[in-house]
Scaffold this motif. Structure first.
Motif, PDB file in Angstrom:
ATOM      1  N   ILE A  70       0.948   7.819   4.322  1.00  0.00           N
ATOM      2  CA  ILE A  70      -0.288   8.413   4.849  1.00  0.00           C
ATOM      3  C   ILE A  70      -1.499   7.879   4.070  1.00  0.00           C
ATOM      4  N   LEU A  71      -1.376   7.769   2.749  1.00  0.00           N
ATOM      5  CA  LEU A  71      -2.473   7.242   1.932  1.00  0.00           C
ATOM      6  C   LEU A  71      -2.727   5.770   2.253  1.00  0.00           C
ATOM      7  N   GLY A  91       0.835  -1.204   0.000  1.00  0.00           N
ATOM      8  CA  GLY A  91       0.000   0.000   0.000  1.00  0.00           C
ATOM      9  C   GLY A  91       0.868   1.251   0.000  1.00  0.00           C
ATOM     10  N   GLY A  92       1.948   1.204   0.789  1.00  0.00           N
ATOM     11  CA  GLY A  92       2.879   2.336   0.832  1.00  0.00           C
ATOM     12  C   GLY A  92       3.538   2.579  -0.520  1.00  0.00           C
ATOM     13  N   ALA A 148       7.087  11.648  -1.726  1.00  0.00           N
ATOM     14  CA  ALA A 148       6.326  10.470  -2.143  1.00  0.00           C
ATOM     15  C   ALA A 148       6.293   9.414  -1.038  1.00  0.00           C
ATOM     16  N   ASP A 149       7.408   9.253  -0.314  1.00  0.00           N
ATOM     17  CA  ASP A 149       7.433   8.286   0.787  1.00  0.00           C
ATOM     18  C   ASP A 149       6.390   8.642   1.847  1.00  0.00           C
ATOM     19  N   ARG A 197       4.059  17.698   6.536  1.00  0.00           N
ATOM     20  CA  ARG A 197       3.115  16.934   5.731  1.00  0.00           C
ATOM     21  C   ARG A 197       2.789  17.747   4.485  1.00  0.00           C
ATOM     22  N   VAL A 198       2.860  17.117   3.320  1.00  0.00           N
ATOM     23  CA  VAL A 198       2.425  17.789   2.098  1.00  0.00           C
ATOM     24  C   VAL A 198       1.063  17.233   1.711  1.00  0.00           C
ATOM     25  N   TRP A 199       1.050  15.906   1.433  1.00  0.00           N
ATOM     26  CA  TRP A 199      -0.223  15.252   1.045  1.00  0.00           C
ATOM     27  C   TRP A 199      -0.745  14.407   2.186  1.00  0.00           C
TER      28      TRP A 199
END
Ligand code: ZN
Length: 682
Positions: A591-592, A516-517, A585-586, A680-682
């Motif tokens: 987080i996603l 998922g990561g 991206a990491d 945190r960006v996204w």
């Protein structure tokens, strides 16, 4: 990309067999390693002090770097398992010559020819001679363009002065145009030529000595080779000084300079583009992206200022460098000695079978990949990966909609980009047709050359034709993944969707953390410092309001500042302007993955296992993709060239930013794995 494996043909070979003990046998089935391996942990370490050590300490202790590797990690170990499995397939197709179909004949005979070391040894450097003769036969600099066209077709090597190929027009991604790009160097980066520290100077001296020894192996006399190597160094240094840095190259605007034929000719009047384009079979071409005009201005200066004899010397070196891995032992060893041993600290050459499997994968990757997929990638696995991908994408849409720092207009465009995003999972829908590649048993060098010519022509044939959205940049067995900003697609080869990365036998928590990561990582690349500059159609276009772009830059600079504090080796810190896309991206990816897992967990709850709560298993599962051992020499190369941070920080640098981690392990404020200032960006 998650990791970078040396897949390029020019980097694929080293020299004779160094027995790597129990891994030196082919496999008929893939070995199983569990997705969350408690034995790989160090439960004596404190998760809140050094989570990477806690999750990977056992692995690090039990997995020293094999003597034929520059570094060793979970991805490379799995890639080696895949290689042994591919070896089993190729070995069988090389022996059983009856009953093979046309594609199996090609990969079987290619492998057989590559493994026939005595035939390769007997030919010595003779296969390279026609190329050297072609260079020697030039009577004037005016002939260089036509000769270079032939050399580029046969080698695909951008080390020969510059690179030339196809690419999507940055301003209209539906169009494929020609790209003329910077190249021409023998060291891994332009920085090696321009930096003044002691180590860089020492590496330049060793490089020149290596170039001189290669000229000796070509048969040049001892009194000439030092001057020849100095000539190579002089020309390459001039080209390096005119090349953009890796950080500059992260900005696609700096790499986009559309020119027509007249403008290209005016930039390099000493180079006969008419002859070059005719030579590569594109006589009528008129649309070019010259990625680095300053570099081509320097090419012009070199062509004017250097003598014909010195330009020949420069070309001979690059021909020898590119072909060395495919020639006899003396050249293979000399090439290994500099590029792997001196540069990266590798003690031993890879055994020949590994080099040959890597070459089949590099040159006939989808033919071999078809065999791999048939045996190792089930439709059920593909369906599961697709389901997880859709959940992660759903989480990304929800994240965008809920962002406080982004205004409605930019959100609308970001969601449009999510809407056009395409998933590619496992392998291409349509396999590449290799029927035009002639493969002969007993002609290793010829096979390499014919496969490369096929690839050069295949690449150039895309120019001015309708875009193929189904194409892949990685072969199916590859243990890696990527995002393509212009196709706006995320790509997960079958090789990366296996245990211990994705493990169907495991509970959801570690699978969401790990695979998922990865999915979240590739998706977030569409919105990192580079990816965010391309729109829903894959065009380079600023779709951000000024305020939202400023907010993004502020959020990203938090991560740039954080990673700038981490040391790679000696006193070398992370060049976090280079790694920011991967670092963003990491974090975004994990987080996603967490959000997607929460949704999944609501329907099918996870249980504690191995004394770890589901939340702890999510984070340990994540960290265990990254466990690695590295050599200091290799770390120094990567500090200059690798856009990824070292594994330790790809784990610890994330968890400090996630309150979910502190909660899962009950970390008290002030412990090293918590942070007062979370990024945190996204
Ligand atoms: Zn990446």
């Amino acid at each position: 990309m998650r990791t970078l494996l040396p897949l390029l043909v020019t980097a694929a070979l080293a020299a004779p067999a160094a027995l790597a003990a129990d891994t030196d046998t082919p496999l008929t089935t893939l070995p199983y390693t569990p997705g969350l391996d408690v034995a790989a942990m160090d439960r004596g370490a404190d998760a809140c002090t050094d989570f990477y050590q806690y999750a990977c300490g056992g692995w690090i202790k039990e997995n020293p770097i094999p003597p034929d590797q520059s570094q060793w990690d979970v991805y490379r170990k799995l890639a080696q398992d895949n290689q042994r499995f591919l070896w089993g397939i190729l070995d069988q197709l090389a022996r059983a010559t009856k009953g093979r179909d046309a594609t199996q004949q090609k990969i079987g005979d290619y492998f057989a020819a590559c493994m026939d070391e005595s035939a390769v040894e007997k030919r010595g450097i003779e296969p390279l001679q026609p190329y050297l003769d072609r260079v020697d036969a030039m009577k004037s600099k005016g002939e260089l363009a036509a000769v270079l066209a032939q050399l580029h077709l046969a080698t695909g090597d951008a080390g020969l002065l510059f690179g030339f190929g196809s690419g999507q027009d940055f301003s209209d991604a539906t169009r494929v145009i020609a790209f003329a790009s910077a190249g021409g160097l023998g060291l891994p980066d332009r920085d090696y030529y321009v930096k003044d520290d002691a180590r860089s100077k020492e590496m330049r001296e060793k490089y020149v000595a290596h170039v001189a020894r290669m000229f000796t192996l070509l048969g040049d006399t001892a009194d000439r080779v030092r001057a020849e190597a100095d000539t190579v160094m002089r020309i390459e240094t001039a080209l390096a000084r005119a090349s953009l840095t890796r950080v500059e190259r992260r900005d696609p605007y700096k790499l986009f300079h559309k020119m027509d034929r007249k403008q290209l000719a005016a930039l390099t009047p000493a180079f006969d583009w008419n002859a070059y384009l005719k030579g590569v079979g594109l006589a009528k071409l008129n649309d070019f992206n010259v990625t680095q005009p300053e570099f081509f201005a320097e090419v012009q200066k070199e062509l004017e200022g250097e003598s014909l004899a010195d330009l020949k010397t420069y070309l001979r070196w690059h021909l020898a460098r590119g072909a060395a891995p495919f020639l006899s032992e003396a050249l293979v060893n000399e090439n290994f000695d500099f590029y792997s041993h001196t540069l990266r600290g590798v003690p031993q050459l890879r055994p020949r079978w590994k080099r040959c499997v890597a070459l089949v994968d590099g040159q006939l990757g989808e033919a071999l990949g078809k065999e791999f997929v048939r045996r190792a990638f089930s439709p059920q696995l593909k369906a599961k990966a697709l389901r997880m991908t859709r959940q992660i994408e759903h989480a990304m849409r929800e994240d965008i909609e809920s962002l406080a720092w982004m205004g409605p207009e930019t959100k609308r465009q970001a969601l449009a980009k999510m809407h056009t995003l395409v998933n590619k999972i496992g392998y291409p829908d349509k396999w590449r047709d290799y029927s035009k590649v002639v493969v002969k048993r007993g002609d290793f060098f010829g096979n390499v050359e014919r496969a490369q010519r096929f690839e050069s022509r295949r690449d150039l044939a895309k120019i001015a034709r309708p875009l193929d959205r189904g194409e892949w940049q990685m072969s199916p067995p590859t243990v890696n993944a990527y995002y393509d900003a212009q196709l706006n697609d995320i790509n997960f080869p079958a090789g990366v969707l296996q245990p211990p990365l994705y493990d169907p036998k495991m509970d959801d928590a570690p699978n969401y953390g790990n695979t998922g990561g990865t999915i979240g990582h590739e998706l977030t690349h569409g919105f990192d410092d580079e990816g965010r500059k391309f729109d829903a159609k894959g065009n380079l276009r600023d779709w951000w309001t000024e305020a939202d772009a400023k907010a993004f830059d502020e959020k990203a600079s938090c991560i740039v500042d954080q990673y700038a504090g981490y040391v790679i080796v000696d006193d070398i810190r992370i060049n976090s302007k280079l790694t920011q896309g991967e670092d963003i991206a990491d974090l975004g990816g994990l987080i996603l993955a967490w959000a997607a897992w929460q949704a999944e967990k609501a329907a099918t709850p996870d249980k504690a296992r191995d004394g770890l709560s589901p939340e702890q298993r999510f984070f340990v599962g994540y960290a265990q993709w990254a466990c690695e051992n590295d050599r200091p020499e290799n770390q120094r190369v990567k500090a200059v060239t690798d856009p990824h941070s070292p594994a330790r920080y790809r784990v610890n640098g994330l968890v400090v930013n996630m309150p979910q981690f502190a909660a899962a392990f009950a970390c008290k404020a002030g412990t090293p794995m918590t942070s007062e200032k979370r990024c945190r960006v996204w």
